[in-house]
Scaffold this active site. Sequence first.
Site, PDB file in Angstrom:
ATOM      1  N   CYS A   1      32.316  45.202  59.607  1.00 23.60           N
ATOM      2  CA  CYS A   1      33.592  44.528  59.837  1.00 23.60           C
ATOM      3  C   CYS A   1      34.775  45.412  59.427  1.00 23.60           C
ATOM      4  CB  CYS A   1      33.602  43.168  59.153  1.00 23.60           C
ATOM      5  SG  CYS A   1      34.823  42.080  59.887  1.00 23.60           S
TER       6      CYS A   1
ATOM      7  N   HIS B   1      28.727  40.451  60.876  1.00 22.03           N
ATOM      8  CA  HIS B   1      28.143  40.459  59.519  1.00 22.03           C
ATOM      9  C   HIS B   1      26.621  40.334  59.572  1.00 22.03           C
ATOM     10  CE1 HIS B   1      31.863  40.355  57.222  1.00 22.03           C
ATOM     11  NE2 HIS B   1      32.339  39.633  58.222  1.00 22.03           N
TER      12      HIS B   1
ATOM     13  N   ASP C   1      19.937  31.594  32.619  1.00 22.83           N
ATOM     14  CA  ASP C   1      20.648  32.867  32.509  1.00 22.83           C
ATOM     15  C   ASP C   1      20.617  33.424  31.087  1.00 22.83           C
ATOM     16  OD1 ASP C   1      21.174  32.214  35.089  1.00 22.83           O
ATOM     17  OD2 ASP C   1      23.238  31.572  34.720  1.00 22.83           O
TER      18      ASP C   1
ATOM     19  N   LYS D   1      21.257  33.905  41.361  1.00 19.01           N
ATOM     20  CA  LYS D   1      20.407  33.034  40.548  1.00 19.01           C
ATOM     21  C   LYS D   1      18.914  33.250  40.832  1.00 19.01           C
ATOM     22  CE  LYS D   1      20.593  29.618  37.618  1.00 19.01           C
ATOM     23  NZ  LYS D   1      21.639  29.560  36.583  1.00 19.01           N
TER      24      LYS D   1
END
Length: 508
Positions: free
Chosen positions: A82, A168, A226, A366
């Site tokens: 892009c 994309h 985390d 995550k």
Amino acid sequence: MHFEKVIVVDFGGQYNQLIARRIREAGVYSEVVSWETPLDEILIQKPKAIVFTGGPAAVSEENAPTIAKEIFESGIPILGICYGAQLTVHVLGGKVEQAIHREYGKKDLRVEEHPLFKAVDKETSCWMSHTYLVKEMPAGFTAIAQTDSCPVAAFANDTAQIYGVQFHPEVLHTPQGSQMIQNFLFEICGCKGDWQMGNFVEKSIAQIKEKVGDKKVLCALSGGVDSSVAATMIHRAIGKQLVCVFVDNGLLRKNERAEVEKVFTEAFDIQLITLDARQTFLDNLAGVTDPEEKRKIIGETFIRVFEKAAKDLGKVDYLVQGTIYPDVIESGTKNAAVIKSHHNVGGLPDVVDFEEIIEPLRDLFKDEVRVVGAELGLPNHIVQRQPFPGPGLAIRVIGDITEDKLSLLREADYIYREEVKKLAVVPWQYFAVLTNLRTVGVMGDERTYSYTLALRAVSSLDGMTADWSRIPLETLAHISNRIVNEVPNINRVVYDITSKPPATIEWE
Ligand code: XMP
């Protein structure tokens, strides 16, 4: 340790980390750097390839992000996406012009015979989002894909190994985009794909070891995915130089403190200090009913409790934070309205006497963090843990908070979770909420006047939007039965059938 590496140069696009992630998924290590990084710092890393991301600017704007022309003479294959593709054209002397219409959304794409499109259907589709178009290509370049409104949807200069795509490939809306990225890596750049998450773990551990040396590190452990993964990784690197502090705020689910203590002290032999602050939190929350007020009090109390412990520990060299990539983006969005104030370990840097912050998971999503956790040997119940808000059960007891209400909720929530876990498909997040509504019931021959419990279960990808889960009615019936029979003072159970938006996932 040396792996092949692809450098992703970030021009401010929203999908920049996603590109790095797709490359890692293909088995090639990838890191994102800013477009302002000096060229020699990029080249010294000897990347196998360089990818330019999209970005919101127009190449012709004054002060638009740009790149040194010499990068195209480095001999390293380049793929511009892009804005990155437009910049390539612009810097190499081609022309980019404003399109008549902004092209946005899923578009049909026709691709030509080219290594970039190996195993890609001739007629496929792609995700477009741009207002500028390549009007004239620099010498040596040819178009290799088109859409109806974009004659140069992809271009190539095979001699110079420079490529560009106007769409994309990294997003799921470009169904064969991963294939194109893999083609770039393996067909064009000759990558071997020598990287796995295990390498990332080893590499990070080696880096932490070198950085920390014999210094002291402090980590606030919440028991969530985390901070648990970050702490375990640091521990693997420096062992007893790491001290973890876990605050029991009395707002945890049933057995949670014991589980955290068991895993970290027994299984991993990590130095863990548990601060029992249950009474302090209860005292500070007494009589408070406003959800935002509750959140603020909990955040402040956490900081004060931690401050005291930090004073006792004295100066530390490093403070660990379990920041992951979505947190980095979230804290970067300054304009979003505050729906609920989120705070987990925010504010800690102000009360701990430390030299530097370490964030070993800063570049990961995550699900990548979960893979790292599994690599480090953390048990499934931690690695696959569902999200749990920092303010804990305080925002699931509606109205004022008392120990009695908390313990009712803990028991009911435990039963609910125990039963839901047995389902073939377990919802993304599920929990019970103790409403402050009491209603009349009948048990045996007695009238009761007890609390109504709400059950919530949602499917979601990231918590930003969510749909309520269609848990089988028989399961709900069984759960309701168990709760009213086993938990005193709850005589009614309801199931929340609202999605987000318009509701939020938590009730407060
Ligand atoms: P809401 O209720 O805003 O929740 O739809 C979205 C997701 O975020 C979690 N949540 C929090 N997580 N600290 C957190 O770490 C918080 O203060 C907090 N509040 C909500 C919620 O459980 C859901 O997964």
